[in-house]
Design a protein around this motif. Structure first.
Motif, PDB file in Angstrom:
ATOM      1  N   THR A  14       0.753  -0.856   0.030  1.00  0.00           N
ATOM      2  CA  THR A  14       0.004  -0.042  -0.125  1.00  0.00           C
ATOM      3  C   THR A  14       0.246   1.383  -0.081  1.00  0.00           C
ATOM      4  OG1 THR A  14      -0.625   0.201   2.490  1.00  0.00           O
ATOM      5  CG2 THR A  14      -1.861  -1.362   1.149  1.00  0.00           C
ATOM      6  N   LYS A  46      -7.537  -1.464   5.705  1.00  0.00           N
ATOM      7  CA  LYS A  46      -6.997  -0.088   5.944  1.00  0.00           C
ATOM      8  C   LYS A  46      -7.161   1.062   5.299  1.00  0.00           C
ATOM      9  CE  LYS A  46      -2.347  -2.298   5.938  1.00  0.00           C
ATOM     10  NZ  LYS A  46      -0.655  -2.217   4.651  1.00  0.00           N
ATOM     11  N   ARG A 135       1.934   2.419   9.501  1.00  0.00           N
ATOM     12  CA  ARG A 135       0.563   2.458  10.689  1.00  0.00           C
ATOM     13  C   ARG A 135       1.538   3.366  11.755  1.00  0.00           C
ATOM     14  NH1 ARG A 135       0.028  -0.195  14.279  1.00  0.00           N
ATOM     15  NH2 ARG A 135       1.577  -1.596  14.024  1.00  0.00           N
TER      16      ARG A 135
END
Length: 171
Positions: A14, A46, A135
């Motif tokens: 991602t 996500k 993250r």
């Protein structure tokens, strides 16, 4: 003898945002193949900070200085279908910790069942980069913490600007 077929690898992710850990895997993975295709996707589990187009541009910019054949493209399909469409024989995955290995091992097994012609190659993240996760970078930034050690300078500026636009949590 016939023509030698180029070895193509795919590094999917991602990249929200792309970190120094990602860049380490890209640099090292590019040495294993003739062409590395970086597949930028959206993980529906996500919620991304950056749009698909912003992440594609970020990854392209960060990879521009690497002396290797690197193509950055978006995809929204099964990884093995994407790999097949790219003519890839290798999936490159980075590992940071044992928890990564358990997940990646399961995914590699499933992918092998889907398409046995494509091998998954695991690269261990550089020791000093192992704790980095997109993250956590986003979480640190949302609370106003420094992210300089985890992302490149331009990515840092983009993350900080996005956090300011979203409104910082800390206070």
């Amino acid at each position: 003898m016939g023509e030698v077929k180029a070895r193509i690898g795919v590094y999917p992710g991602t990249f929200d945002p792309i970190t120094l850990g990602h860049m380490d895997i890209i640099r090292r993975g590019a040495k294993l193949v003739d062409k590395l295709v970086i597949g930028v996707t959206t993980n529906i589990a996500k919620s991304p900070m950056f749009s698909d187009e912003e992440r594609l541009e970020m990854v392209r910019r960060e990879c521009a200085g690497i002396d290797a054949e690197i193509v950055v493209t978006g995809f929204n399909s099964l990884l093995m279908d994407f790999a097949e469409a790219q003519g890839a024989s290798i999936i490159v995955r980075g590992l940071r910790a044992v928890a990564d290995f358990e997940y990646e091992y399961q995914m590699a097994g499933m992918n092998q069942q889907i398409n046995g012609r494509v091998e998954t190659v695991f690269l261990m993240a550089d020791v000093c980069l192992q704790p980095i996760a997109s993250r956590l970078v986003k979480e640190i930034a949302l609370y106003g913490g420094p992210i300089d050690k985890f992302v490149g300078p331009m990515v840092r500026d983009e993350v900080v600007a996005r956090v300011e636009k979203l409104g910082r949590k800390g206070g």
